[in-house]
Write a protein that holds these residues in place. Structure first.
Motif, PDB file in Angstrom:
ATOM      1  N   PHE A  86       0.821  -1.213   0.000  1.00  0.00           N
ATOM      2  CA  PHE A  86       0.000   0.000   0.000  1.00  0.00           C
ATOM      3  C   PHE A  86       0.857   1.267   0.000  1.00  0.00           C
ATOM      4  O   PHE A  86       0.457   2.291  -0.541  1.00  0.00           O
ATOM      5  N   TYR A 133       1.134   3.584  -2.908  1.00  0.00           N
ATOM      6  CA  TYR A 133       0.066   3.290  -3.880  1.00  0.00           C
ATOM      7  C   TYR A 133      -0.882   4.489  -3.960  1.00  0.00           C
ATOM      8  O   TYR A 133      -1.507   4.855  -2.963  1.00  0.00           O
ATOM      9  N   TYR A 142      -0.530   6.800  -1.056  1.00  0.00           N
ATOM     10  CA  TYR A 142      -0.844   6.450   0.342  1.00  0.00           C
ATOM     11  C   TYR A 142       0.462   6.336   1.124  1.00  0.00           C
ATOM     12  O   TYR A 142       1.393   5.646   0.689  1.00  0.00           O
ATOM     13  N   CYS A 144      -3.442   0.054   6.740  1.00  0.00           N
ATOM     14  CA  CYS A 144      -4.611   0.912   6.983  1.00  0.00           C
ATOM     15  C   CYS A 144      -5.207   0.504   8.321  1.00  0.00           C
ATOM     16  O   CYS A 144      -5.385  -0.692   8.590  1.00  0.00           O
ATOM     17  N   HIS A 180      -9.161   2.830   4.966  1.00  0.00           N
ATOM     18  CA  HIS A 180      -8.085   3.783   4.643  1.00  0.00           C
ATOM     19  C   HIS A 180      -7.757   4.752   5.762  1.00  0.00           C
ATOM     20  O   HIS A 180      -7.249   5.851   5.507  1.00  0.00           O
ATOM     21  N   ASP A 184      -5.958  -3.470   7.552  1.00  0.00           N
ATOM     22  CA  ASP A 184      -5.938  -3.882   6.147  1.00  0.00           C
ATOM     23  C   ASP A 184      -4.489  -3.824   5.688  1.00  0.00           C
ATOM     24  O   ASP A 184      -3.820  -2.795   5.843  1.00  0.00           O
ATOM     25  N   ASP A 228      -3.521  -9.496  -0.251  1.00  0.00           N
ATOM     26  CA  ASP A 228      -4.309  -8.419   0.353  1.00  0.00           C
ATOM     27  C   ASP A 228      -5.375  -9.039   1.252  1.00  0.00           C
ATOM     28  O   ASP A 228      -6.096  -9.944   0.819  1.00  0.00           O
ATOM     29  N   HIS A 283     -11.957  -6.468  -5.588  1.00  0.00           N
ATOM     30  CA  HIS A 283     -11.219  -6.347  -6.852  1.00  0.00           C
ATOM     31  C   HIS A 283     -10.507  -7.642  -7.206  1.00  0.00           C
ATOM     32  O   HIS A 283     -10.180  -8.440  -6.327  1.00  0.00           O
ATOM     33  N   LEU A 343      -2.036  -4.845  -7.533  1.00  0.00           N
ATOM     34  CA  LEU A 343      -2.872  -4.871  -6.330  1.00  0.00           C
ATOM     35  C   LEU A 343      -4.350  -4.852  -6.719  1.00  0.00           C
ATOM     36  O   LEU A 343      -5.165  -5.572  -6.133  1.00  0.00           O
ATOM     37  N   HIS A 344      -4.668  -4.021  -7.679  1.00  0.00           N
ATOM     38  CA  HIS A 344      -6.046  -3.938  -8.152  1.00  0.00           C
ATOM     39  C   HIS A 344      -6.107  -4.333  -9.617  1.00  0.00           C
ATOM     40  O   HIS A 344      -5.452  -3.730 -10.452  1.00  0.00           O
ATOM     41  N   GLU A 379     -14.100  -7.983  -0.279  1.00  0.00           N
ATOM     42  CA  GLU A 379     -13.920  -7.181   0.928  1.00  0.00           C
ATOM     43  C   GLU A 379     -15.142  -6.356   1.306  1.00  0.00           C
ATOM     44  O   GLU A 379     -15.213  -5.164   1.016  1.00  0.00           O
ATOM     45  N   TRP A 412      -7.754  10.608   2.585  1.00  0.00           N
ATOM     46  CA  TRP A 412      -7.800   9.149   2.619  1.00  0.00           C
ATOM     47  C   TRP A 412      -8.899   8.591   3.514  1.00  0.00           C
ATOM     48  O   TRP A 412      -9.683   7.747   3.073  1.00  0.00           O
ATOM     49  N   GLU A 435     -11.594  -8.841   4.691  1.00  0.00           N
ATOM     50  CA  GLU A 435     -11.174  -9.113   3.307  1.00  0.00           C
ATOM     51  C   GLU A 435     -10.319 -10.378   3.240  1.00  0.00           C
ATOM     52  O   GLU A 435      -9.465 -10.602   4.091  1.00  0.00           O
TER      53      GLU A 435
HETATM   54  N1  MF3 Z   1      -7.510  -3.411   0.686  1.00  0.00           N
HETATM   55  C1  MF3 Z   1      -7.591  -2.062   0.202  1.00  0.00           C
HETATM   56  C2  MF3 Z   1      -7.820  -2.052  -1.274  1.00  0.00           C
HETATM   57  O1  MF3 Z   1      -7.762  -3.076  -1.873  1.00  0.00           O
HETATM   58  C3  MF3 Z   1      -6.440  -1.262   0.633  1.00  0.00           C
HETATM   59  C4  MF3 Z   1      -5.813  -0.309  -0.311  1.00  0.00           C
HETATM   60  S1  MF3 Z   1      -5.117   0.968   0.549  1.00  0.00           S
HETATM   61  C5  MF3 Z   1      -4.169   1.813  -0.505  1.00  0.00           C
HETATM   62  O2  MF3 Z   1      -8.110  -1.047  -1.878  1.00  0.00           O
HETATM   63  F1  MF3 Z   1      -3.503   2.669   0.174  1.00  0.00           F
HETATM   64  F2  MF3 Z   1      -3.346   1.003  -1.091  1.00  0.00           F
HETATM   65  F3  MF3 Z   1      -4.916   2.380  -1.405  1.00  0.00           F
END
Ligand code: MF3
Ligand code: CO
Length: 249
Positions: free
Chosen positions: A57, A60, A63, A68, A77, A94, A105, A168, A174-175, A201, A218, A232
């Protein structure tokens, strides 16, 4: 979207999520009244780095932390700070890592000492809704089956699901696609296939689903000030059903 095709790929996704689970396990032991939330961030980084993993994170979208930390009416967040944990709080943690090409995640919400029965029920229902969603993550089902299972579980208990944030796909980023809303209709959306990696999540509010972002850019809080809870898991869809990759011991 990542589709895992090789056994060694799924093994790497398992490994990164195992590190996430280990970190959350360590944090769970550390969460006590009197602890500063920044100390939790420090511990998370330490445990991840000891395993050779990179906190996912931090940096990202800008952040600034690895973890989190979302307390009480904070939905997601929340940022680690000098804030001291107090008996009666509920705290969402998180965390994500990048390890050997794959992201992991996961998130949990924990009670601090003695909390109200209302708070316990909110946390329990949120976790149940996560598992209801996971149960639907099977080959041949559709994305909407996951969303609807989460939403039905939450709303049957009298709570609401947050709309502004979603689960996601996960994997090499990550996403990834698809977005996984915690609300929706059975039978709708893309068909689920073997090898898909998903982060499911649910974010559940005791009151209204509306959230607002604090001036720090945030911290997402409930608009009505009601309690919120978040769980999650990252999962893989396999021919034998869902495999939870981020399961805590
Ligand atoms: N689990 C959250 C997500 O998938 C955490 C993201 S926090 C961030 O969005 F800082 F990375 F954005
Ligand atoms: Co996530």
């Amino acid at each position: 979207m990542v589709i895992l095709r090789l056994p060694e790929e799924i093994e790497r996704a398992r490994k990164s999520n195992r590190i996430v689970a280990e970190v959350l396990n360590r944090l769970r032991d550390k969460v006590k009244p009197g602890v500063r939330t920044k100390e939790l961030d420090r511990l998370a980084v330490e445990v991840a780095e000891k395993r050779g993993a990179q906190p996912a994170f931090k940096g990202y979208n800008g952040y600034p932390y690895a973890l989190c930390v979302s307390i009480n009416e904070v939905v997601v967040h929340g940022m680690p700070s000098e804030r001291i944990l107090e008996e009666g709080d509920i705290i969402g943690l998180d965390f994500g890592v990048y390890y050997q090409g794959f992201f992991g995640d996961a998130a949990i919400t924990l009670p601090l000492g003695k909390v109200t029965d209302k708070a316990l029920r909110l946390m329990r229902v949120t976790e149940e809704s996560l598992y209801a969603g996971i149960t639907q993550a099977r080959v041949g089902n559709r994305l909407g089956d996951i969303s609807a299972a989460v939403q039905d579980t939450v709303e049957a208990a009298g709570y609401s699901v947050v709309r502004d944030f979603v689960g996601h796909g996960i994997g090499k980023n990550l996403h990834e696609e698809p977005q996984i809303p915690n609300f929706g209709k059975k039978g709708r959306g893309i068909e689920l296939k073997s090898g898909m990696l998903l982060a499911i999540e649910p974010m559940v509010n005791e009151g209204d689903y509306k959230v607002q972002i604090l001036p720090d850019g945030w911290t997402a809080v409930t608009k009505d000030g009601s309690l919120s809870s978040h769980f999650e898991h990252s999962i893989a869809i396999t021919d034998n059903g869902p495999e939870i990759l981020s399961k805590l011991n």
